[in-house]
Structures are given as C-alpha cells and as structure tokens.
Design a protein around this motif. Structure first.
Motif, PDB file in Angstrom:
ATOM      1  N   ASP A  38      -3.546  -6.758   1.583  1.00 47.36           N
ATOM      2  CA  ASP A  38      -3.573  -5.296   1.500  1.00 47.36           C
ATOM      3  C   ASP A  38      -2.136  -4.780   1.468  1.00 47.36           C
ATOM      4  O   ASP A  38      -1.180  -5.542   1.580  1.00 47.36           O
ATOM      5  CB  ASP A  38      -4.424  -4.682   2.616  1.00 47.36           C
ATOM      6  N   ILE A  39      -2.008  -3.478   1.347  1.00 40.33           N
ATOM      7  CA  ILE A  39      -0.669  -2.939   1.124  1.00 40.33           C
ATOM      8  C   ILE A  39       0.222  -3.035   2.356  1.00 40.33           C
ATOM      9  O   ILE A  39       1.412  -2.815   2.278  1.00 40.33           O
ATOM     10  CB  ILE A  39      -0.734  -1.480   0.627  1.00 40.33           C
ATOM     11  N   GLU A  40      -0.393  -3.388   3.523  1.00 39.00           N
ATOM     12  CA  GLU A  40       0.413  -3.539   4.738  1.00 39.00           C
ATOM     13  C   GLU A  40       1.064  -4.919   4.801  1.00 39.00           C
ATOM     14  O   GLU A  40       1.845  -5.186   5.710  1.00 39.00           O
ATOM     15  CB  GLU A  40      -0.467  -3.387   5.992  1.00 39.00           C
ATOM     16  N   LEU A  41       0.712  -5.797   3.866  1.00 33.37           N
ATOM     17  CA  LEU A  41       1.197  -7.174   3.919  1.00 33.37           C
ATOM     18  C   LEU A  41       2.726  -7.215   3.966  1.00 33.37           C
ATOM     19  O   LEU A  41       3.390  -6.711   3.083  1.00 33.37           O
ATOM     20  CB  LEU A  41       0.714  -7.915   2.669  1.00 33.37           C
ATOM     21  N   SER A  42       3.250  -7.805   5.044  1.00 35.83           N
ATOM     22  CA  SER A  42       4.711  -7.941   5.097  1.00 35.83           C
ATOM     23  C   SER A  42       5.103  -9.058   6.063  1.00 35.83           C
ATOM     24  O   SER A  42       4.409  -9.326   7.034  1.00 35.83           O
ATOM     25  CB  SER A  42       5.356  -6.630   5.536  1.00 35.83           C
ATOM     26  N   TYR A  43       6.213  -9.693   5.779  1.00 34.68           N
ATOM     27  CA  TYR A  43       6.749 -10.732   6.667  1.00 34.68           C
ATOM     28  C   TYR A  43       7.439 -10.049   7.839  1.00 34.68           C
ATOM     29  O   TYR A  43       8.193  -9.095   7.635  1.00 34.68           O
ATOM     30  CB  TYR A  43       7.817 -11.539   5.928  1.00 34.68           C
ATOM     31  N   SER A  44       7.228 -10.566   9.055  1.00 34.02           N
ATOM     32  CA  SER A  44       8.054 -10.033  10.136  1.00 34.02           C
ATOM     33  C   SER A  44       9.416 -10.720  10.139  1.00 34.02           C
ATOM     34  O   SER A  44      10.368 -10.219  10.705  1.00 34.02           O
ATOM     35  CB  SER A  44       7.356 -10.182  11.489  1.00 34.02           C
ATOM     36  N   ASN A  45       9.489 -11.895   9.491  1.00 36.53           N
ATOM     37  CA  ASN A  45      10.779 -12.569   9.377  1.00 36.53           C
ATOM     38  C   ASN A  45      10.998 -12.956   7.907  1.00 36.53           C
ATOM     39  O   ASN A  45      10.826 -14.106   7.521  1.00 36.53           O
ATOM     40  CB  ASN A  45      10.802 -13.812  10.287  1.00 36.53           C
ATOM     41  N   HIS A 105      -6.940 -17.678   2.710  1.00 40.62           N
ATOM     42  CA  HIS A 105      -7.895 -16.600   2.435  1.00 40.62           C
ATOM     43  C   HIS A 105      -7.795 -15.479   3.469  1.00 40.62           C
ATOM     44  O   HIS A 105      -8.636 -14.584   3.496  1.00 40.62           O
ATOM     45  CB  HIS A 105      -9.321 -17.162   2.382  1.00 40.62           C
ATOM     46  N   ARG A 106      -6.796 -15.536   4.359  1.00 35.78           N
ATOM     47  CA  ARG A 106      -6.596 -14.467   5.351  1.00 35.78           C
ATOM     48  C   ARG A 106      -5.096 -14.218   5.476  1.00 35.78           C
ATOM     49  O   ARG A 106      -4.507 -14.316   6.541  1.00 35.78           O
ATOM     50  CB  ARG A 106      -7.201 -14.874   6.693  1.00 35.78           C
ATOM     51  N   ILE A 107      -4.483 -13.864   4.350  1.00 36.88           N
ATOM     52  CA  ILE A 107      -3.027 -13.856   4.274  1.00 36.88           C
ATOM     53  C   ILE A 107      -2.398 -12.852   5.238  1.00 36.88           C
ATOM     54  O   ILE A 107      -1.318 -13.117   5.787  1.00 36.88           O
ATOM     55  CB  ILE A 107      -2.543 -13.637   2.810  1.00 36.88           C
ATOM     56  N   ASN A 108      -3.061 -11.723   5.484  1.00 35.93           N
ATOM     57  CA  ASN A 108      -2.453 -10.747   6.395  1.00 35.93           C
ATOM     58  C   ASN A 108      -2.250 -11.316   7.794  1.00 35.93           C
ATOM     59  O   ASN A 108      -1.246 -11.073   8.441  1.00 35.93           O
ATOM     60  CB  ASN A 108      -3.307  -9.486   6.489  1.00 35.93           C
ATOM     61  N   GLU A 109      -3.270 -12.109   8.237  1.00 35.41           N
ATOM     62  CA  GLU A 109      -3.166 -12.714   9.567  1.00 35.41           C
ATOM     63  C   GLU A 109      -2.183 -13.876   9.575  1.00 35.41           C
ATOM     64  O   GLU A 109      -1.558 -14.157  10.594  1.00 35.41           O
ATOM     65  CB  GLU A 109      -4.527 -13.264  10.015  1.00 35.41           C
ATOM     66  N   ASN A 110      -2.087 -14.576   8.459  1.00 33.98           N
ATOM     67  CA  ASN A 110      -1.385 -15.865   8.466  1.00 33.98           C
ATOM     68  C   ASN A 110       0.009 -15.832   7.875  1.00 33.98           C
ATOM     69  O   ASN A 110       0.678 -16.862   7.854  1.00 33.98           O
ATOM     70  CB  ASN A 110      -2.199 -16.901   7.675  1.00 33.98           C
ATOM     71  N   ILE A 111       0.456 -14.695   7.395  1.00 34.57           N
ATOM     72  CA  ILE A 111       1.702 -14.703   6.625  1.00 34.57           C
ATOM     73  C   ILE A 111       2.882 -15.247   7.443  1.00 34.57           C
ATOM     74  O   ILE A 111       3.677 -16.049   6.947  1.00 34.57           O
ATOM     75  CB  ILE A 111       1.985 -13.309   6.007  1.00 34.57           C
TER      76      ILE A 111
END
Ligand SMILES: NC(=O)c1ccc[n+]([C@@H]2O[C@H](COP(=O)([O-])OP(=O)(O)OC[C@H]3O[C@@H](n4cnc5c(N)ncnc54)[C@H](OP(=O)(O)O)[C@@H]3O)[C@@H](O)[C@H]2O)c1
Length: 318
Positions: free
Chosen positions: A240-247, A214-220
């Motif tokens: 949100d639209i900033e959601l992205s994997y750093s790896n 439930h906190r995907i941006n923090e936990n991705i």
C-alpha cells in the motif's frame, strides 16, 4: 450452460448459478469444457469490487483446466479434445466457474497427460506467479537461497517447489501445524512466522538471495535485515502507499531490489504456463488440493479461501 456469476459487487452471497449462453470462439480463441476451476484470494477481491477490474455481470475464476471443444479462426496450436489449463480469466473476460469458458491464446497451455485437471486448475495462477516472480523477475538460480514467506499458502506451497526445482535451497515460514508438509514439499528449513526471533532464525539458515513475500508491509524491514547483499525481493501482496523502509540506508547498502509483481497485469501468461506445465509433467511441482466444491458452492469457496487456514488450494469442479 450453467455459470456461477455476480451481477453486482459485494459479499459472497452475490454469487448465483444462472443459465447463460455457451460462448463461441472468436479469432485466436478456444472454448474449453471446464473440468476444474481454481479458487484464489484474487477472485474474492474482484468480486467485492476492491479493484473495480471485473465489471459485473461476471463469472469469477482466473484458473481453469479442461478439454478444448472448439477453436476460432487462426488457432493452430490447439485442437478439439486437447487437454489444456490456463489463467488470467474473470477480469476482462468471463471466468472459469462455469461449464464452458472462452480463452484467448495468451491464457492457455497444453496440460500434460499425467497432470489431473484439478491439479492444472490449482496450479495455474500460483505457478505462473511463482515462476514469473522468482525466476523471471528476481533471477532465482541454482545455488541461491530463497525465502518463501507463508510456505503453506496457495502461492507459498508452489513457490517452495518451484524454487527447489530451480536448484535453490529454501527457507519457508509457516504455522507449526504445516511444518512437516512444507518440508516434504522441499523446504530445507521451515520456521514459525510468529516467532519473536524470526530474523535471527532466517539468518542462521542462510541469508536469502531471493525473497517471495505476500505481506510486504509487515516484512519490509525484516527482509532488509535478513537479505543477502544484492537480494531480489518479490512483493505480491500487502503493498500500500504507506510502504516504506525504516532503514532505507541498510536496503541501499545491501543494494536490494524490490519487485512489485501483479500477475493479472502480465501481457501474456502462456510462456510461464508452459514452464509450469513442464515442471508439473516432470513431477517437480505438484499442488496440494485441500478441498473441491460444486458449481453451486462457489460462494462457500470464496468464504473459505480468505477465512480458513489450510495448506494448498481449493478447486471448483462444475
Ligand atoms: N501479485 C500477484 O501476482 C499475486 C498472485 C497470487 C496471489 N497474490 C496475493 O498473495 C496473497 C497470498 O495468496 P495465496 O493464494 O497464497 O493465499 P493463501 O492460500 O490464503 O495463503 C496465505 C498464507 O499466508 C500465511 N500467513 C498468514 N499470516 C502470515 C504471516 N504473518 N507471515 C507469513 N505467512 C502468513 C497463511 O498461513 P496460516 O493459514 O497458517 O496462517 C497462509 O499459508 C493474497 O493476498 C493474494 O491475493 C498476489
């Protein structure tokens, strides 16, 4: 009838009790005398106008449980006096913080006799989210390991039980004061979500095949790091639209699948409600009710559901 409604988007103080006309069922609809209405963070987002999905004047409340008082033409599966529960109201149609509500058949299921109205109302949205997200979308099955972020939350404490009922072993994260209770709900391992070595601790418990987040941006990135090969991740909030994997290479290498899940967008809730009703009737899933509120206290319930920390659910009993 009495209903607590908002006539404009805004803070909780836009909620006021009004006398309005009692609804009549149309074709394929039932009218239910409300015994209990569940409170969810979604209700507050709709009331604030964050999504503009619930045009005022609107009665909030997605979840309901009560007794059928009348059925419309074409309804054969429900009759007067049936005990029912359901979800998905307060968006296109008026919600459950009222004495009566009108629901179409996509929103409603029979409530087992051994499940209370308060439990039915507490369970509907979070049970459907847990079942549909983890089992239907992510394919959670016996023998899998499931990670539930926020295992004390409205969704989390039911997701732990649904995962256990599916035969999975469960790792949950939660604040330390809730660890004993989350373990009693069925989690095999409970970890403080704020610990610095959370990734290592999750991995030591066993790499998860399915993750409820439930906190995907923090936990991705954490999810990618700890997930098993081929893991399925269900993202229910924080997207949100900033959601992205750093790896993203690691995510691809693990052949991870990310499911963006929005329960209000389901075309029907009835099949999932029926599965949840079976689990509740069998005693495999039982919501914790932290507190109940009167119909004139819905504004307070809306404040508490987003401001307070508690395990389980808040319920309005009109
Ligand atoms: N997409 C969908 O279909 C869907 C369906 C249902 C809900 N949702 C959304 O999912 C979110 C959760 O809903 P809910 O009803 O479970 O809310 P809730 O009852 O308020 O639960 C939130 C939980 O998150 C925990 N938490 C806080 N910070 C955390 C962190 N850093 N890591 C892990 N857990 C943390 C809280 O624990 P503490 O109190 O101990 O901090 C609490 O147990 C809401 O945004 C809701 O709108 C989406």
């Amino acid at each position: 009838m009495r209903a607590n409604r908002y006539r404009e988007y805004g803070e909780p103080n836009v909620l006021q009790v009004e006398d309005i006309e009692q609804p009549e069922p149309d074709r394929g609809e039932v009218v239910v005398a409300i015994e209990a209405a569940g409170v969810n963070p979604l209700d507050t987002k709709l009331r604030s106008g964050a999504y503009e999905w619930a045009t005022p004047p609107m009665t909030p409340g997605a979840d309901f449980a009560g007794v059928v008082t009348s059925v419309g033409p074409g309804v054969t599966d429900f009759a007067e006096d049936d005990r029912v529960f359901g979800t998905g109201l307060g968006i296109g149609r008026q919600g459950s913080c009222a004495e009566y509500v009108c629901a179409s058949l996509e929103h409603v299921a029979q409530l087992p006799d051994n499940v209370s109205f308060e439990e039915g109302a507490a369970l509907a949205l979070v049970g459907v989210t847990s079942w549909e997200g983890m089992v239907e979308k992510a394919g959670l099955k016996a023998g899998d390991r499931c990670l539930v972020h926020g295992g004390s939350g409205g969704v989390g404490h039911v997701a732990v039980q649904v995962a256990k009922a599916a035969g999975a072993s469960v790792t949950a994260t939660a604040s330390p004061q809730y660890h004993d209770q989350v373990e009693k709900l069925g989690a095999d391992t409970v970890l403080d979500y704020s610990r610095d070595d959370l990734a290592d601790a999750i991995a030591s418990a066993g790499s998860p095949d399915v993750i409820m987040d439930h906190r995907i941006n923090e936990n991705i990135d954490l999810n990618t790091q700890v997930a098993a090969q081929g893991a399925q991740i269900v993202a229910i909030s924080g997207t949100d639209i900033e959601l992205s994997y750093s790896n993203s290479g690691m995510a691809r290498g693990k052949m991870q699948t990310l499911h963006h899940f929005a329960m209000p967008q389901m075309s029907t809730f009835a099949p999932a409600l029926e599965r949840v009703a079976t689990l509740a009737g069998n005693g495999q899933v039982s919501p914790v009710i932290e507190r109940t509120y009167g119909l004139d206290e819905v504004a307070q319930a809306h404040e508490d559901v987003v401001e307070e920390s508690f395990l389980g659910k808040l319920v309005v009993t009109p």
